[in-house]
Design a protein around this motif. Sequence first.
Motif, PDB file in Angstrom:
ATOM      1  N   ALA A 179      -7.411   0.426   0.985  1.00  0.00           N
ATOM      2  CA  ALA A 179      -6.536  -0.283   0.045  1.00  0.00           C
ATOM      3  C   ALA A 179      -6.047  -1.587   0.681  1.00  0.00           C
ATOM      4  O   ALA A 179      -5.990  -1.696   1.910  1.00  0.00           O
ATOM      5  N   PRO A 180      -5.674  -2.582  -0.147  1.00  0.00           N
ATOM      6  CA  PRO A 180      -5.142  -3.827   0.413  1.00  0.00           C
ATOM      7  C   PRO A 180      -3.950  -3.546   1.332  1.00  0.00           C
ATOM      8  O   PRO A 180      -3.020  -2.830   0.940  1.00  0.00           O
TER       9      PRO A 180
ATOM     10  N   THR B 274      -6.187  -1.055   4.487  1.00  0.00           N
ATOM     11  CA  THR B 274      -5.703   0.141   5.167  1.00  0.00           C
ATOM     12  C   THR B 274      -6.187   1.342   4.375  1.00  0.00           C
ATOM     13  O   THR B 274      -5.845   1.480   3.198  1.00  0.00           O
TER      14      THR B 274
ATOM     15  N   PRO C  10       0.796  -1.225   0.000  1.00  0.00           N
ATOM     16  CA  PRO C  10       0.000   0.000   0.000  1.00  0.00           C
ATOM     17  C   PRO C  10       0.835   1.285   0.000  1.00  0.00           C
ATOM     18  O   PRO C  10       0.344   2.334  -0.397  1.00  0.00           O
TER      19      PRO C  10
END
Lengths: 573, 143
Positions: free
Chosen positions: B132-133, B129, B34
């Motif tokens: 986002a992954p 997070t 990320p």
Amino acid sequence: MTRHPYPRALVATATVLLATIVVGASQDGPPPGQAGTRATIPAPVVAAAEKIATDPQVMALVKDQSTDAAAKARWNQFLELVRIPSPPRQEHLKAAEIHRRLVNELGFTPDEVMTRADGVIPASDTNIVDGLPVYNACVVIKGSYAGRADAQHYKGQFPKVLVEGHIDVVNPEELPKSGDPSIRIKLQPYAQPVVATPEELAAIPDELSFDARGRVIENDKYATASKVFANAREAEAGGGVRIYVPGYGDMMPSSSNAFVLAAAMKKHKIKPVYDIWICGTAGEEGKGNLAGVKQLYGFDQKAGTGSNPLNIVANFGLEGGGIVNFVGSYRFEMKFKAPFARPNGPSAPAAMAAAIAKIAEVKTPTDLKPGAPKTTYTVGRASCEPPPRPGMGVPSCSLEVDMRSTRKETLEDIRNAIEPAFQAGASAENARHGRKDGSAEGITLELMWYGLRPAYVAESVDNVAVHAGLQSGIQLGAINAPFVSDGSGSLNDNVPAHTGVPTYQFTLASSAAGAGGHAFWEWGTRGAPAIEVARMHRVLTAALIVSGFHAADGTVVPPAVGPIGKRTRDTVR
Amino acid sequence: MKRLILTLAFVVAAAGTPAFGQQSTGVRVEFQGPGGHSFGAYGRVSALHAAARTVILLQKALPAGSYQITNLTGGNSVNAIASDGIIELKLTARNAKAYDALVAAVTKAAEEGAAAENAFRGVKAGDLTAGAPATVRSIVTRF
């Protein structure tokens, strides 16, 4: 006291949103408005805030900026500037466009633009930082002070108040070598997940369009992107989109609006006593090493002193924060060099990997104990020279490491934990091949670059910038009481604070939501234009409190600070 | 001892298919995470950290002389957590089967390197997070 003109709920909501954006994406300070130490605001500052905030000329500016046309002009300028790539130390494209707009569109004469295309500010003694020119973009709102018979100056420089926001952005890492450098601004419905890879981002079909002059084309995509929301929930329910573009959160909306404010001050004939410089500053991010403010404050990194050659008496940063303590950070670029580029023997990438792998195992107080002083590190970037010919080895590899802490002691601790890992990586690779450190066939280590953000811990929260920053907020309803957060941050403000020049921070941005700061997926959604106007009103009020102001009724609000700025060494020019 | 067994395994694999000639081509191992602000987003996984962990694992997993690291790169700024990390290697094997075994070993090391980084930061597949992954992922391609 005159009641503030903005509904408290609006400003309070905006403050929470700002905190979300700022903490998550754009800077390192604590949320504004957080309780801490109470400042004692002098009565003249209280009176000045009320006088300035309600002055008819100031209110005419605010009314003018409150129209739909003005909101659209701000929005369009932001979109048109944010798409211009501006990596740290390569800000010349964006600075040039700001220079062009200042003269051709925003009403300034060339003489009022204080920065040159080649990066030189003639009055500064620090025009080269880390061996490179500095691409700041500054404009002046001329004050009356220099015309006084008793005007004081420092080596020919009359007093100035600086309002600044940085114009460099972490991504892209470098300017493209050829072709159109413009960044594509992608639009994604909230119903879809945040992109997981750069390839997913590139594959988003919807994007904003711009004409050959760089003007945003007001088509259906623009209409969608321009919808205004209060928060992410409302944006999701109301057809909002994530607007992906580097710099959305950090911090082009605020920096772009600084020049809108400058133009509005010019248009409405706002007359300060001291000059006010409004700057887009270079080099706040990455290896920028605070180059922009180091030029403005004549900061000599080796000596650790600032000459303040322009005689700045107070500083206002536009990245948000509202803090007075600025903790330094250490940044290193280390090179691992192979003695010869043959494929066998100690390997530069393997040595660097060994160092990174050791660093990756470090736990900081933040990792170990809730509530401990925030202490961080990261290996931000790594790269290797390609082998000179097929079949040969890698000549060298370099890594860049950032270390920060809110306390000096823990910052030293983390440095002491990480710095030995550089040599340990080289030693491990040498040992793996039976070579001794320092031998002709071993990997050697070289310090390529050392970055410093000078630290400053305030002995008192009471100074003219803090007073003006807080009282303007109280006057306009953004905050309730004159408290300064006890937190620390790492911003452009490190340099003026370390040089002795009072500084305070707020923002001119308004975002409904956003995330991904410093990452390829940085995005935001447009927030209420009224919040931007309220913030412009506050920043203008604060700057004029310090600079002094010729009010519409013919009276003069005197400057809140004397005409000679602080410095830690003398200017040499 | 483990390394010796691995080396012998590769030798056996190579010897088992003598009809094929020596294989020597490039492999790229890419890590994606990320990223984020080095201070504000501290605690997220680093793709570059995962790549470095993988290099160390490769030293244990691959026979000496079977590989050469030709590049290790990633990240975009000193003050940003690296969202990408790339290892490029040249693999050399006596035949196609042995070469495939090397690629499999590289793939396994990459997965373990990413897993180690994810474990260090306490994230697992599916975690997010800021939407986002949250994990670092790896992919291995030949070039």
